[in-house]
Scaffold this motif. Sequence first.
Motif, PDB file in Angstrom:
ATOM      1  N   GLY A  24     -11.067 -58.013  10.713  1.00 45.95           N
ATOM      2  CA  GLY A  24     -11.043 -58.309  12.239  1.00 45.95           C
ATOM      3  C   GLY A  24     -10.662 -57.241  13.219  1.00 45.95           C
ATOM      4  O   GLY A  24     -10.452 -57.392  14.264  1.00 45.95           O
ATOM      5  N   ILE A  25     -10.183 -56.087  12.616  1.00 49.82           N
ATOM      6  CA  ILE A  25      -9.575 -55.235  13.400  1.00 49.82           C
ATOM      7  C   ILE A  25     -10.528 -53.781  13.357  1.00 49.82           C
ATOM      8  O   ILE A  25     -11.041 -53.450  12.213  1.00 49.82           O
ATOM      9  CB  ILE A  25      -8.383 -54.575  12.973  1.00 49.82           C
ATOM     10  N   GLU A  26     -11.102 -53.436  14.527  1.00 51.33           N
ATOM     11  CA  GLU A  26     -12.067 -52.281  14.418  1.00 51.33           C
ATOM     12  C   GLU A  26     -11.312 -51.005  14.497  1.00 51.33           C
ATOM     13  O   GLU A  26     -10.287 -50.879  15.392  1.00 51.33           O
ATOM     14  CB  GLU A  26     -12.885 -52.270  15.757  1.00 51.33           C
ATOM     15  N   VAL A  27     -11.338 -50.058  13.645  1.00 47.21           N
ATOM     16  CA  VAL A  27     -10.783 -48.764  13.357  1.00 47.21           C
ATOM     17  C   VAL A  27     -11.577 -47.662  13.600  1.00 47.21           C
ATOM     18  O   VAL A  27     -12.776 -47.953  12.736  1.00 47.21           O
ATOM     19  CB  VAL A  27      -9.966 -48.963  12.043  1.00 47.21           C
ATOM     20  N   LEU A  28     -11.398 -46.404  13.981  1.00 48.05           N
ATOM     21  CA  LEU A  28     -11.949 -45.218  14.012  1.00 48.05           C
ATOM     22  C   LEU A  28     -11.446 -44.358  12.617  1.00 48.05           C
ATOM     23  O   LEU A  28     -10.263 -44.168  12.587  1.00 48.05           O
ATOM     24  CB  LEU A  28     -11.857 -44.406  15.396  1.00 48.05           C
TER      25      LEU A  28
END
Length: 106
Positions: A24-28
Amino acid sequence: MTWYKVAKDGNMKDGDLAKVKVDGIEVLIIKDGDNYFATSYLCTHEEYDLSEGFMDNHELICPNHFATFNPKNGEVISPPEGSGSISPLKSYKTKVENGDIMVELQ
Ligand code: FES
């Protein structure tokens, strides 16, 4: 803290940026030379998507107003001209294990 597989080692080339969603966490995910780094993906200036940015001389650059960040720790190298200070990006630990790029999230 939990490690998550986010990509295969070898699928990204030097300077590539990839936005991934884990738990559920968007990460680069950032590839800089042989190293992988992971940060939050929204610029802390005006929330531009940094996966549309680029790397230059080991610095992550937001293409919107050219804030620059250190991909190793998310620190601000330089804010946009005339904007005053901006917050650092969140930074996440990475490692490569059995050919997988892994990111540690809580
Ligand atoms: S939104 Fe990134 S520098 Fe302005």
